[in-house]
Every structure is written in structure tokens, then in C-alpha cells.
Design an enzyme around this catalytic site. Structure first.
Site, PDB file in Angstrom:
ATOM      1  CB  CYS A 413      -0.938  -0.019   1.211  1.00  0.00           C
ATOM      2  SG  CYS A 413      -1.723   1.559   1.572  1.00  0.00           S
ATOM      3  CB  CYS A 416       0.578   1.689   4.262  1.00  0.00           C
ATOM      4  SG  CYS A 416      -1.135   1.117   4.089  1.00  0.00           S
TER       5      CYS A 416
END
Length: 535
Positions: A413, A416
Site C-alpha cells: 500500500c 501506508c
């Protein structure tokens, strides 16, 4: 469970290739021509049109959508036939110009086709192919009664003999009332899945039965007289959902969603071949009948869907049986061999009837523990951001003495990764103050390697706060901007201890400049959390 070595390896799987026909729709407009019989609807005209028409088909589209362009000529031709020969209207809604309307209708992709009946009281997704003839046939069928009515037993029995592969929902001698009306409402909403029959011969006894292939008919016996219409619909719908399924079904692309939405745990039997499935079929049919309403049983062809074993926290050692609680996401399975002892194509696994029966009985009795996917518990925490794993998740988040903020992330991600430096800084601030360190935990958990329960993860990153001593165990989901100030405020406002991280940061004079530099980088990153579609 027996494990033996075969003398020679067998072919593990048969590979199949399929070609895809690519249609060049660049020159075709997705919007129906003005002189066509497709009705253009928008936010202001949709509701009046809904109230004026008992049945119509609507396409929710975007002009740039390639699939919409491919559908367009079929849709236009179908509109002409349906309007001129059957007086069934077809409509279009441009979602780029009517975003609010499309959101109200739950549109998530283009094109989406929906059937509207009874002035919008019944709405269903179009289930046919996207061709002119398929659209016409489907809508003509929708115009026909959802329930086939009979007054003579001979005609009814002849009809039933022709429905050998269909599940029939039959109502017998029901007087006008709650059950009768509910039956017709259910028939309208489920007509694409089942065959509905109403039989009246003058006697007012009244019952509804599910007649499934190769199974004894089951009658609905609940009294609906004291229930509201919505409660009656739910009761009868639940009954049909349970009793229409075979005692031992099959999981594939057409049935998976039905089993997932059944709100009943599903027992999977992964098999290697049709002959192996047949060998166990009698046992699973017996178990399916015995545990009706508590467990659904279904086979799954491991040669096609063997990778699904990973989703159940099981190894690809077939055959095996596993149970999935779809609502809690708990998974249970019989013990399997260590990977070092299993050789694909050589190790033969034999499940005995007693093992399977004991496993199912133990599950129903609540004696089994779920299989938990988890990384190993870290011996030493490498930073002030606490590494949480499946095995420690509940212990950490439900610490009665600490406010716990956990970031649920995925390694791939991008959002993230961008957040990681700020999250480390956040944890460093609380760790620098002895009082805050004893009352606030900043943690992270890799959602791809660890099972978590009690929180719905719809996208990464998801951030949740668990206040100290909160016995409701309900996470408070963070939805603010990704700045360190916003996180300080969130923890202060929602945490049980009301720790002020911003105040701690001001006191950290020696490190203030360094922390502010990190903070500035993060403030620039205020992208929204990724949606489920982005995943």
C-alpha cells in the site's frame, strides 16, 4: 486421518486456456441517440418516471466507458422492440451528470443495469447477457406473473415434474392475508432464482413449501399474523434461503455469493476428483440434513479452486474439510500434515467418516478453536511503534490501562508507506514522556499476514483507537487528515486518558527541530484513504 505414499505421481492439474474477444468500441457512443426510444433520465425526472411506470429497465453509465459503448447498439435496438411490441420502457442515466442519483442507487461500476418494478418498490440487478435478444427475453419474462397459479392438482403435478432441476417455492390453499401477500412479494424479488407456484382448490388450510431436487419438501410453519410486513418478508426469505440449498451443494462462481450471504457457517469439502467427491457424498448429504439451519455443506473442486485453501488458513493438502463462519470470519479445520511431511502427488490423504463427523459435532458444540493466521510474536520491539500480530491483537487493543491506536496496513500500500515516517514520529513523542508512555500505545499490524476480528477493514491504511477500559470493544475509526496535529487531537479527544501529544512535543526542545521537519513532510500528504475498489 490416514497418510500414505503412492508409487507414482499422478497429473496434478489440467491447464485450460481461453481466448478473449476484444471489441473495438472507440467509435461507438455510449449515449443512446436522441431519436431512439431510450428514455434519458436525470435527478429531476427519475422519481416521476419511477412513479409512472410499473416496470422498466435502467442503464446507469458513463460516456467514456468502453463496455457502455459496446452495449449501446444492443440497448437501443432492444428499447425499440420492447416499447413498440410490449410497452416496456428502457431508460438511461448518465452518472457523470447525475452523481447523487447514481450514489442513491448504489452504482459502483459501469454499465449497471437495474430492473424497477411496482413503481420502485422492487429493484433488482439485471441478470441476463448484454445483447439485444437477451435483454428483450429477460424483460418480457419480468412482465409475466412471478407466480404460476393452478386450481387443478393434475395440472400442478404435471408442471412440477418438468421442474426437476429447479427449486420450487409452492403455496397451497392460502387465504388472502399476510402470508399470501408476503408470498407474492417474495416471488417478485426472487423470481430469477426460484420457480414460484400458487395452488388453490378451495380449501383454506394454507402453507408454503420448498421443493428442492432430490430432497423432501419442507413446509414453512411459522405464524406471521402478528408480524409486520417487513418482519414477515424476512422470516419467509430466511426460510427459503436455508431450505432451498442442497444438503450437499457445490461452490463455484454461480453459487459462492449465495453461500456467503446465507449468514450460516459453511463447511467446505475440498476434493481432488469427481470420483472422490462421489465417495463422500452420502456422508455429507446425511450431515447436511442433520445440521440443517446450523451449517451449510458444499464441495469445492481443488483442481480449480485449490488456492482458496489459503483464505481458510489451510494448506493445499487435499482432500480436507474446513468450516468458515462468514459473519465472524473465524475458520476451523481438521489437523493437517507439517509441510515437510507432505509431497504433492505422492502423499495420499484419506479422511474417515468418524473424523469428519466428530469434527463437525465438536464445532457445533463450540469445542473448537479457530485457526488464526499470525506472524510470530516479536521477542523484541524494534521501534516505539509496537508491532502487533494476530496472536497479540486482542491482548494489546483491549489493554484496560492504555489508549491504543493501531494502524492496519498492507506492505504494498503506497498510502501506508507514505504514512510510516509520521507514525514513527507519533510513537516517539508519546514514548519520550514517562506518563504518556504508560498510557498510550501506537501500534501497527500487517493485515495481509494476520487475522483480525472485531473490526471491518475496508481499505488500507485503516486506523482505529481503542480507549482504555472501554468494555464495548468498539473501535473508533480515524477519519481525519494525516497530520501529526490531527492525530494528537484525535487521541486527546477520544482516548480515556486525554493525553495531549502536542503539549509533549512542545516540551521536547532538543529534538523539536527534527520533529518539525518530519511533520512538514507529512502535512503535504493529505490524500484520502484508498477505497475498496482501489484494493
Amino acid at each position: 486421518m490416514m497418510f500414505t505414499k503412492s508409487k507414482s505421481s499422478t497429473l496434478a492439474a489440467i491447464a485450460a486456456c481461453a481466448s478473449t474477444l476484444m471489441v473495438n468500441a472507440q467509435e461507438q457512443s455510449a449515449t443512446a441517440p436522441e431519436d431512439s426510444l431510450v428514455v434519458k433520465l436525470g435527478t429531476d425526472t427519475f422519481k416521476p418516471f419511477l412513479e409512472e411506470n410499473d416496470l422498466f429497465l435502467a442503464e446507469f453509465f458513463a460516456p467514456w466507458c468502453g463496455h457502455c459503448k459496446t452495449l449501446a447498439p444492443h440497448y437501443v435496438e432492444a428499447a425499440k422492440v420492447l416499447q413498440e411490441e410490449y410497452e416496456i420502457p428502457i431508460a438511461q442515466v448518465d452518472c457523470t451528470e447525475n452523481q447523487e442519483l447514481c450514489m442513491e442507487q448504489g452504482i459502483k461500476g459501469y454499465p449497471t443495469l437495474k430492473v424497477f418494478k411496482k413503481n420502485g418498490d422492487i429493484v433488482s440487478d439485471y441478470q441476463g447477457q448484454r445483447t439485444k435478444d437477451a435483454i428483450i427475453q429477460y424483460m418480457v419474462k419480468q412482465a409475466l406473473p412471478a407466480v404460476s397459479e393452478f386450481t387443478e392438482s393434475e395440472a400442478l403435478n404435471e408442471f412440477l415434474t418438468k421442474q426437476q432441476d429447479n427449486v420450487v417455492i409452492a403455496q397451497y390453499n392460502a387465504a388472502e392475508g399476510a402470508l399470501n401477500q408476503t408470498f407474492y412479494n417474495i416471488a417478485e424479488s426472487l423470481r430469477d432464482n426460484f420457480v414460484f407456484v400458487n395452488y388453490q382448490d378451495g380449501e383454506a388450510s394454507g402453507n408454503v413449501s420448498v421443493i428442492a431436487p432430490k430432497q423432501e419438501p419442507v413446509a414453512f410453519t411459522e405464524d406471521l399474523s402478528s408480524l409486520t410486513n417487513e418482519e414477515s418478508l424476512e422470516k419467509l426469505s430466511d426460510f427459503i434461503s436455508v431450505e432451498s440449498k442442497p444438503y450437499f451443494g457445490e461452490i463455484d462462481g454461480s453459487s459462492y455469493e449465495s453461500y456467503m450471504n446465507a449468514e450460516i457457517p459453511l463447511a467446505y469439502f475440498f476434493y481432488n476428483s469427481e470420483s472422490e467427491r462421489a465417495e463422500y457424498e452420502e456422508l455429507f448429504v446425511k450431515l447436511g440434513a442433520e445440521y440443517r439451519g446450523k451449517l451449510n455443506f458444499a464441495g469445492l473442486d481443488a483442481s480449480k479452486y485449490g488456492k482458496h485453501a489459503e483464505n481458510l488458513n489451510m494448506k493445499e493438502q487435499f482432500p480436507f474439510i474446513a468450516i468458515h463462519e462468514t459473519e465472524s470470519n473465524f475458520k476451523f479445520g481438521l489437523d493437517q500434515l507439517p509441510e515437510s511431511e507432505f509431497v504433492e502427488g505422492e502423499t495420499k490423504i484419506v479422511l474417515t467418516a468418524k473424523e469428519i463427523e466428530d469434527f463437525v459435532a465438536s464445532y457445533v458444540a463450540g469445542e473448537l478453536k479457530p485457526i488464526l493466521k499470525s506472524e510470530e510474536v516479536p521477542v523484541v520491539q524494534e521501534s516505539n511503534v509496537t508491532k502487533v500480530v494476530g496472536k497479540t491483537h486482542d491482548d494489546i487493543r483491549f489493554d484496560t490501562d492504555k489508549d491504543v491506536l493501531i494502524k492496519y496496513y498492507a506492505p504494498w500500500c503506497g498510502h501506508c508507506k507514505k504514512m510510516a515516517p509520521m507514525f514513527e514520529t507519533l510513537a516517539d513523542v508519546y514514548a519520550a514522556d514517562e506518563d504518556a508512555k504508560s498510557k498510550v500505545v501506537i501500534g501497527k499490524i500487517d493485515g495481509t499476514l494476520n487475522d483480525v476480528f472485531g473490526i471491518e477493514i475496508s481499505g488500507y491504511p485503516t486506523l482505529a483507537l481503542y480507549p482504555a477500559g472501554d468494555m464495548s470493544k468498539e473501535p473508533i475509526i480515524y477519519q481525519g487528515s494525516r497530520t501529526i496535529e490531527s492525530f494528537f487531537e484525535f487521541i486527546k479527544e477520544n482516548g480515556a486518558h486525554s493525553i495531549d501529544g502536542a503539549e509533549i512535543l512542545e516540551k521536547l526542545a532538543p529534538a523539536e527541530e527534527e520533529l518539525e521537519e518530519d511533520e512538514d513532510v507529512i502535512i503535504e500528504d493529505e490524500e484520502e484513504f484508498p477505497s475498496q475498489d482501489e484494493l
